[in-house]
Design a protein around this motif. Structure first.
Motif, PDB file in Angstrom:
ATOM      1  N   LEU A 213       0.835  -1.192   0.000  1.00  0.00           N
ATOM      2  CA  LEU A 213       0.000   0.000   0.000  1.00  0.00           C
ATOM      3  C   LEU A 213       0.875   1.248   0.000  1.00  0.00           C
ATOM      4  CD1 LEU A 213      -2.563  -1.014   2.779  1.00  0.00           C
ATOM      5  CD2 LEU A 213      -2.918  -1.137   0.305  1.00  0.00           C
ATOM      6  N   SER A 214       0.366   2.298  -0.579  1.00  0.00           N
ATOM      7  CA  SER A 214       1.042   3.591  -0.540  1.00  0.00           C
ATOM      8  C   SER A 214       0.804   4.259   0.801  1.00  0.00           C
ATOM      9  CB  SER A 214       0.512   4.487  -1.658  1.00  0.00           C
ATOM     10  OG  SER A 214      -0.848   4.837  -1.398  1.00  0.00           O
ATOM     11  N   GLY A 215       1.567   5.324   1.084  1.00  0.00           N
ATOM     12  CA  GLY A 215       1.328   6.090   2.288  1.00  0.00           C
ATOM     13  C   GLY A 215      -0.072   6.660   2.337  1.00  0.00           C
ATOM     14  N   LEU A 216      -0.593   7.092   1.181  1.00  0.00           N
ATOM     15  CA  LEU A 216      -1.954   7.629   1.125  1.00  0.00           C
ATOM     16  C   LEU A 216      -2.976   6.553   1.472  1.00  0.00           C
ATOM     17  CD1 LEU A 216      -3.960   9.875   0.473  1.00  0.00           C
ATOM     18  CD2 LEU A 216      -3.823   9.204  -1.936  1.00  0.00           C
ATOM     19  N   SER A 217      -2.827   5.360   0.889  1.00  0.00           N
ATOM     20  CA  SER A 217      -3.765   4.275   1.200  1.00  0.00           C
ATOM     21  C   SER A 217      -3.662   3.866   2.666  1.00  0.00           C
ATOM     22  CB  SER A 217      -3.496   3.069   0.299  1.00  0.00           C
ATOM     23  OG  SER A 217      -3.850   3.342  -1.041  1.00  0.00           O
TER      24      SER A 217
END
Length: 366
Positions: A253-257
């Motif tokens: 996952l990305s930091g945003l997710s």
């Protein structure tokens, strides 16, 4: 009905009492079901010194080489502390451990965690311009512990970090959870996990909480008004605590997710009845152990990482909510009666297993 599936001396957990939590758990039903994640405790108890506190340590990436851990953070109510979050918001990662302690122990634990990082990642700090920014979070344990005595010292953080293991996680009055109260029952450390599948791939989502929030009338467990059915031995009329939630996963996952995942912890604690009171620091972080690699200073100019499409994350969001909800109840189920420090002469009761079992249609233990 006795808990016949438990090992001798092992505390029952919420599912052992017949509470029908949804979802499929990992083998330990703990944050350590996420591969590689380790948890350690340093628990400080001395009634003669009015001491009931400690440190909980989480190592997302145990080892001698520092690597970034992709992360996101969210605060439902910011009446509390979680260090390092400014960088997590900007960079989407952190390096090093997570520690949880009491409100007045944040500085000491931060110092200990920095010392541990310098010693553990010795080459990194000796031969490069490295900086340490561990994550340290807190909740208030001044009802059961003389918090102003500053019992927690840097060496206790180091001890918790050195004790970290990937096995079962002790719940209740362990580590930083030692002096905590949840819905006016004895609270503390709790954990739970879920197994999910996205795109034909299996992933683990898990939570660890330091539960110190809520008042009795609010408490709801799986839709049942448990607090109203068990109103005896309440301690205070207004909320006096907080909750820290750490969600871990091996899903890429990305930091945003991951910030979106951290937000779902608010729904998980809300299922227990709390509205997120003004005096409660409801502070959450989510991290992913996927996409292991070097710290950015040593990475190439172009970095390739895997990342799940946001459109397919609903099962992961649900798993996060369920794991948080169950972890809080596990923290209370692991509690035991404890005498208060302020005021003295009062008993903070553990939640009654027999009555809780009865509320969900089970037989009382004999």
């Amino acid at each position: 009905m006795k808990d016949t599936n438990l090992k001798l001396g092992q505390k029952p957990r919420a599912r052992d009492l017949g509470l029908p939590f949804p979802g499929t758990t990992g083998p330990l039903n703990a944050i350590t079901d996420v591969p590689g994640v380790a948890v350690g405790f340093c628990t400080l108890t001395d009634p003669a010194r009015n001491m009931r506190t400690g440190v909980t340590a989480i190592l997302p990436r145990p080892g001698m080489v520092p690597m970034p851990v992709w992360a996101g953070q969210y605060s439902l109510n910011g009446n509390g502390e979680m260090t390092g979050t400014h960088w997590i918001h900007d960079a989407g990662y952190f390096v090093g451990p997570i520690c949880i302690t009491n409100t007045h122990g944040v500085g000491a634990v931060h110092t200990g965690a920095v010392r541990w990082m310098i010693d553990t990642y010795a080459d990194y700090f000796q031969n490069h311009h490295a900086w340490a920014m561990p994550v340290v979070a807190e909740t208030y344990d001044g009802v059961l512990n003389d918090i102003n005595a500053l019992h927690v010292q840097p060496e206790h953080a180091i001890a918790a970090l050195n004790a970290a293991s990937t096995g079962p996680v002790a719940e209740g009055s362990t580590g930083g959870g030692n002096g905590m109260i949840c819905y006016e029952f004895k609270g503390g450390t709790g954990t739970s996990s879920r197994l999910i599948e996205i795109g034909g791939q299996s992933y683990t989502v898990a939570a660890l909480v330091q539960a110190n929030h809520g008042i009795r009338p609010w408490l709801t467990i799986l839709g049942r008004p448990v607090g109203q059915l068990m109103p005896e031995d309440s301690l205070h009329a207004t909320e006096m605590g907080s909750i820290i939630v750490i969600v871990a996963t091996d899903a890429p996952l990305s930091g945003l997710s991951l910030r979106q995942v951290a937000k779902r912890a608010a729904i998980g604690i809300g299922r227990g009845g709390t509205p997120g009171g003004n005096n409660s620091g409801d502070i959450f972080m989510a991290f992913s152990t996927a996409n292991a690699g070097p710290v950015p200073q040593f990475a190439p100019a172009v970095v390739t990482k895997q990342e799940l499409n946001g459109e397919v994350l609903d099962p992961l969001y649900l798993a996060s909510v369920e794991a948080v909800e169950e972890a809080i109840v596990n923290a209370m189920v692991a509690g035991e009666d404890v005498a208060t420090f302020k005021p003295q002469g009062v008993i903070c009761r553990a939640i009654n297993h027999d009555r809780l079992r009865g509320i969900f249609g089970g037989s009382e233990a004999r």
